[in-house]
Motif scaffolding. Structure first.
Motif, PDB file in Angstrom:
ATOM      1  N   ASP A 229       0.818  -1.221   0.000  1.00  0.00           N
ATOM      2  CA  ASP A 229       0.000   0.000   0.000  1.00  0.00           C
ATOM      3  C   ASP A 229       0.848   1.266   0.000  1.00  0.00           C
ATOM      4  OD1 ASP A 229      -2.488  -1.271  -0.076  1.00  0.00           O
ATOM      5  OD2 ASP A 229      -2.471  -1.594   2.088  1.00  0.00           O
ATOM      6  N   ILE A 230       1.964   1.200  -0.703  1.00  0.00           N
ATOM      7  CA  ILE A 230       2.834   2.366  -0.844  1.00  0.00           C
ATOM      8  C   ILE A 230       2.697   2.902  -2.261  1.00  0.00           C
ATOM      9  CG2 ILE A 230       5.241   3.155  -0.891  1.00  0.00           C
ATOM     10  CD1 ILE A 230       5.828   1.128   1.301  1.00  0.00           C
ATOM     11  N   LYS A 231       2.460   4.177  -2.393  1.00  0.00           N
ATOM     12  CA  LYS A 231       2.255   4.802  -3.690  1.00  0.00           C
ATOM     13  C   LYS A 231       3.531   4.733  -4.524  1.00  0.00           C
ATOM     14  CE  LYS A 231       0.715   9.129  -5.840  1.00  0.00           C
ATOM     15  NZ  LYS A 231       0.278  10.523  -5.583  1.00  0.00           N
ATOM     16  N   VAL A 232       3.367   4.356  -5.770  1.00  0.00           N
ATOM     17  CA  VAL A 232       4.501   4.339  -6.700  1.00  0.00           C
ATOM     18  C   VAL A 232       4.660   5.750  -7.254  1.00  0.00           C
ATOM     19  CG1 VAL A 232       5.444   3.350  -8.808  1.00  0.00           C
ATOM     20  CG2 VAL A 232       4.047   1.928  -7.289  1.00  0.00           C
ATOM     21  N   LYS A 233       5.789   6.357  -6.979  1.00  0.00           N
ATOM     22  CA  LYS A 233       6.027   7.742  -7.390  1.00  0.00           C
ATOM     23  C   LYS A 233       6.976   7.775  -8.587  1.00  0.00           C
ATOM     24  CE  LYS A 233       5.426   9.352  -2.629  1.00  0.00           C
ATOM     25  NZ  LYS A 233       6.075  10.033  -1.479  1.00  0.00           N
ATOM     26  N   GLY A 234       6.451   8.232  -9.712  1.00  0.00           N
ATOM     27  CA  GLY A 234       7.256   8.274 -10.923  1.00  0.00           C
ATOM     28  C   GLY A 234       8.489   9.134 -10.796  1.00  0.00           C
ATOM     29  N   LYS A 235       8.425  10.169  -9.981  1.00  0.00           N
ATOM     30  CA  LYS A 235       9.574  11.070  -9.834  1.00  0.00           C
ATOM     31  C   LYS A 235      10.731  10.410  -9.094  1.00  0.00           C
ATOM     32  CE  LYS A 235       7.932  13.283  -5.558  1.00  0.00           C
ATOM     33  NZ  LYS A 235       7.535  14.559  -4.930  1.00  0.00           N
ATOM     34  N   GLN A 236      10.474   9.240  -8.476  1.00  0.00           N
ATOM     35  CA  GLN A 236      11.536   8.524  -7.765  1.00  0.00           C
ATOM     36  C   GLN A 236      12.136   7.404  -8.609  1.00  0.00           C
ATOM     37  OE1 GLN A 236       9.620   7.240  -4.118  1.00  0.00           O
ATOM     38  NE2 GLN A 236       9.907   9.228  -3.142  1.00  0.00           N
ATOM     39  N   VAL A 237      11.736   7.341  -9.857  1.00  0.00           N
ATOM     40  CA  VAL A 237      12.241   6.295 -10.753  1.00  0.00           C
ATOM     41  C   VAL A 237      13.089   6.921 -11.845  1.00  0.00           C
ATOM     42  CG1 VAL A 237      11.629   4.474 -12.391  1.00  0.00           C
ATOM     43  CG2 VAL A 237      10.281   4.781 -10.293  1.00  0.00           C
ATOM     44  N   VAL A 238      14.280   6.372 -12.054  1.00  0.00           N
ATOM     45  CA  VAL A 238      15.193   6.826 -13.102  1.00  0.00           C
ATOM     46  C   VAL A 238      15.229   5.754 -14.196  1.00  0.00           C
ATOM     47  CG1 VAL A 238      17.544   7.554 -13.662  1.00  0.00           C
ATOM     48  CG2 VAL A 238      16.611   7.993 -11.374  1.00  0.00           C
ATOM     49  N   TRP A 239      14.983   6.167 -15.434  1.00  0.00           N
ATOM     50  CA  TRP A 239      15.089   5.258 -16.577  1.00  0.00           C
ATOM     51  C   TRP A 239      16.337   5.617 -17.369  1.00  0.00           C
ATOM     52  CZ3 TRP A 239      12.214   1.017 -17.086  1.00  0.00           C
ATOM     53  CH2 TRP A 239      10.991   0.951 -16.415  1.00  0.00           C
ATOM     54  N   ILE A 240      17.160   4.596 -17.635  1.00  0.00           N
ATOM     55  CA  ILE A 240      18.387   4.812 -18.393  1.00  0.00           C
ATOM     56  C   ILE A 240      18.474   3.767 -19.501  1.00  0.00           C
ATOM     57  CG2 ILE A 240      19.679   5.859 -16.497  1.00  0.00           C
ATOM     58  CD1 ILE A 240      20.933   3.177 -15.928  1.00  0.00           C
ATOM     59  N   ASP A 241      19.260   4.062 -20.548  1.00  0.00           N
ATOM     60  CA  ASP A 241      19.452   3.067 -21.601  1.00  0.00           C
ATOM     61  C   ASP A 241      20.854   2.478 -21.500  1.00  0.00           C
ATOM     62  OD1 ASP A 241      21.282   4.785 -22.875  1.00  0.00           O
ATOM     63  OD2 ASP A 241      19.758   5.595 -24.227  1.00  0.00           O
ATOM     64  N   SER A 242      21.161   1.564 -22.398  1.00  0.00           N
ATOM     65  CA  SER A 242      22.434   0.830 -22.324  1.00  0.00           C
ATOM     66  C   SER A 242      23.639   1.757 -22.339  1.00  0.00           C
ATOM     67  CB  SER A 242      22.522  -0.157 -23.492  1.00  0.00           C
ATOM     68  OG  SER A 242      21.446  -1.068 -23.476  1.00  0.00           O
ATOM     69  N   ASP A 243      23.622   2.763 -23.199  1.00  0.00           N
ATOM     70  CA  ASP A 243      24.766   3.664 -23.312  1.00  0.00           C
ATOM     71  C   ASP A 243      24.926   4.545 -22.078  1.00  0.00           C
ATOM     72  OD1 ASP A 243      25.331   2.688 -25.859  1.00  0.00           O
ATOM     73  OD2 ASP A 243      23.956   4.115 -26.798  1.00  0.00           O
ATOM     74  N   GLU A 244      23.805   4.890 -21.444  1.00  0.00           N
ATOM     75  CA  GLU A 244      23.859   5.808 -20.304  1.00  0.00           C
ATOM     76  C   GLU A 244      24.402   5.169 -19.039  1.00  0.00           C
ATOM     77  OE1 GLU A 244      20.174   8.859 -21.349  1.00  0.00           O
ATOM     78  OE2 GLU A 244      19.738   6.900 -20.460  1.00  0.00           O
ATOM     79  N   ILE A 245      24.363   3.828 -18.956  1.00  0.00           N
ATOM     80  CA  ILE A 245      24.887   3.173 -17.756  1.00  0.00           C
ATOM     81  C   ILE A 245      26.362   3.506 -17.563  1.00  0.00           C
ATOM     82  CG2 ILE A 245      25.454   0.930 -16.728  1.00  0.00           C
ATOM     83  CD1 ILE A 245      22.862  -0.151 -17.830  1.00  0.00           C
ATOM     84  N   ALA A 246      27.121   3.463 -18.657  1.00  0.00           N
ATOM     85  CA  ALA A 246      28.556   3.763 -18.562  1.00  0.00           C
ATOM     86  C   ALA A 246      28.816   5.207 -18.155  1.00  0.00           C
ATOM     87  CB  ALA A 246      29.227   3.469 -19.904  1.00  0.00           C
ATOM     88  N   GLU A 247      27.840   6.086 -18.377  1.00  0.00           N
ATOM     89  CA  GLU A 247      28.033   7.511 -18.102  1.00  0.00           C
ATOM     90  C   GLU A 247      27.273   7.990 -16.876  1.00  0.00           C
ATOM     91  OE1 GLU A 247      26.617   9.122 -21.746  1.00  0.00           O
ATOM     92  OE2 GLU A 247      28.259   8.307 -22.956  1.00  0.00           O
ATOM     93  N   MET A 248      26.868   7.048 -16.012  1.00  0.00           N
ATOM     94  CA  MET A 248      26.055   7.434 -14.859  1.00  0.00           C
ATOM     95  C   MET A 248      26.717   8.466 -13.957  1.00  0.00           C
ATOM     96  SD  MET A 248      24.094   3.995 -13.505  1.00  0.00           S
ATOM     97  CE  MET A 248      23.723   4.783 -11.922  1.00  0.00           C
ATOM     98  N   ARG A 249      28.020   8.314 -13.724  1.00  0.00           N
ATOM     99  CA  ARG A 249      28.695   9.251 -12.805  1.00  0.00           C
ATOM    100  C   ARG A 249      28.760  10.653 -13.399  1.00  0.00           C
ATOM    101  NH1 ARG A 249      33.239   5.583  -9.654  1.00  0.00           N
ATOM    102  NH2 ARG A 249      33.407   7.401  -8.302  1.00  0.00           N
ATOM    103  N   ASP A 250      28.758  10.742 -14.739  1.00  0.00           N
ATOM    104  CA  ASP A 250      28.733  12.057 -15.381  1.00  0.00           C
ATOM    105  C   ASP A 250      27.339  12.672 -15.322  1.00  0.00           C
ATOM    106  OD1 ASP A 250      31.413  11.807 -16.063  1.00  0.00           O
ATOM    107  OD2 ASP A 250      30.953  10.857 -17.984  1.00  0.00           O
ATOM    108  N   ASP A 251      26.339  11.828 -15.097  1.00  0.00           N
ATOM    109  CA  ASP A 251      24.946  12.290 -15.061  1.00  0.00           C
ATOM    110  C   ASP A 251      24.397  12.235 -13.642  1.00  0.00           C
ATOM    111  OD1 ASP A 251      22.591  13.218 -16.251  1.00  0.00           O
ATOM    112  OD2 ASP A 251      21.789  11.195 -16.521  1.00  0.00           O
ATOM    113  N   CYS A 252      25.305  12.377 -12.665  1.00  0.00           N
ATOM    114  CA  CYS A 252      24.905  12.158 -11.272  1.00  0.00           C
ATOM    115  C   CYS A 252      23.872  13.167 -10.776  1.00  0.00           C
ATOM    116  CB  CYS A 252      26.130  12.161 -10.368  1.00  0.00           C
ATOM    117  SG  CYS A 252      27.002  13.738 -10.274  1.00  0.00           S
ATOM    118  N   SER A 253      23.884  14.392 -11.293  1.00  0.00           N
ATOM    119  CA  SER A 253      22.940  15.402 -10.801  1.00  0.00           C
ATOM    120  C   SER A 253      21.498  14.987 -11.093  1.00  0.00           C
ATOM    121  CB  SER A 253      23.244  16.765 -11.421  1.00  0.00           C
ATOM    122  OG  SER A 253      23.175  16.703 -12.839  1.00  0.00           O
TER     123      SER A 253
END
Length: 358
Positions: A229-253
């Protein structure tokens, strides 16, 4: 007096002579032929059997019957192709090693191909398989199965040629082809439930957008939250693609903005979790005191990370063994290829804080 099945045979031969049917064409379905000639299914199958013996047609299970004049049955090459997205990183070496072990024990050769998770490379590899006609079976990891794929017709062409196919790790929902994989939905649910059991309520998630595993693991995350019974909040979910995984630390903000205010985060896999641990260490975010982190796959990354983290185990060696054995049984005609989804186990480490609500 002409027998009923002979009438069907004569009609197909006539269509060939007149050019209305040609090499590679698919015949009408059995039901359509039944209606056309007013005969039973057994009569249609008898006609097709006669034509197949004469090497005029070829039946492909689950696909239909095709004109293949004079094509002799290809001799077994004892070669099974294995196409993976990657080969020398993460969980892939263990999968490939186990498949190779099983194939070798049975006298088969492994032909390895790597798509680099690129649709264009996958297309090139599949076209080579079709052109060379040199493999007895294909064990393939899907490429970006979470988005539309233009290569699906090439898999259908291989099936039409009589090459059995088995997917591993994920699957293309548009194709009726079995797969062997982790039960990704169960894995996403398991790690999320663990965080809930430890008292976490504000739980973020980072999931992969361009493959089916990411969608299934997100679905398990949602299942656990909704059951609590916990609301699923879209703003707390991050969607990334295959290429972005390698660049996660550059996209940390962007990532930190999404998970701000959360006490825990479910990560798509251990690679993502490992990147998040690095971001947290860079930003002075303490694990697990400030943020609890869980991953999926229980790879070396979860064990040897600077801060080892809890992860759902993906039994990749069993996955490779089942896939190889099933393919061999299919080729030898002693078994069928069926979907198998393996259940995960939770491997707990010190990356999750227990929160007590008063």
């Amino acid at each position: 007096m002409q027998k009923k099945y002979e009438e069907v045979v004569a009609w197909i031969r006539g269509e060939l002579r007149e050019g209305r049917l040609k090499q590679g064409d698919k015949l009408p379905s059995e039901n359509t032929l039944q209606v056309r000639f007013g005969v039973s299914r057994q009569t249609i199958r008898k006609a097709l059997s006669v034509l197949e013996e004469e090497q005029i047609v070829r039946s492909v299970r689950g696909s239909g019957t095709y004109i293949e004049i004079g094509k002799q049955k290809r001799q077994r090459s004892m070669r099974i192709a294995v196409m993976t997205t990657y080969v020398d990183v993460y969980i892939f070496p263990l999968i490939v090693k186990e498949i190779e072990r099983v194939l070798s024990d049975e006298g088969y050769f492994l032909q390895l191909a790597v798509s680099n998770n690129a649709i264009e490379k996958e297309r090139m590899i599949l076209k080579d398989f079709i052109r060379e006609r040199s493999i007895d079976g294909l064990i393939a990891e899907t490429t970006k199965s979470g988005i539309p794929n233009p290569n699906l017709k090439l898999y259908k062409e291989l099936e039409r040629m009589g090459v059995p196919i088995l997917f591993i790790n994920s699957f293309y929902p548009e194709l009726d082809i079995a797969h062997v994989s982790l039960n990704d939905r169960a894995a996403g649910r398991m790690v999320t439930q663990h965080l809930l059991d430890c008292g976490h309520i504000n739980i973020a998630g980072i999931f992969k957008a361009d493959d089916g595993q990411g969608h299934q693991r997100y679905a398990g995350y949602v299942d656990a939250l909704m059951d609590a019974d916990i609301k699923v909040k879209g703003k707390q979910v991050v969607w990334i693609d295959s290429d972005e995984i390698a660049e996660m630390r550059d996209d940390c903000s962007r990532i930190l903005k999404r998970i701000k205010g959360c006490t825990a985060c479910v990560c798509y896999n251990d690679e993502v979790a490992n990147k998040l641990v690095g971001i947290c260490m860079d930003q002075g975010i303490r694990i697990p005191d400030d943020l609890s982190i869980v991953g999926i796959d229980n790879s070396d990354l979860s064990r040897f990370c600077e801060i080892p983290f809890t992860s759902a185990d993906n039994p990749v060696q069993e996955l490779g063994k089942i896939a190889a054995e099933m393919m061999i049984d299919k080729i030898q005609g002693i078994g069928d290829i069926e979907t198998v989804e393996l259940m995960p186990d939770l491997v707990m480490r010190n990356s999750v804080k227990v929160i007590t609500h008063i």
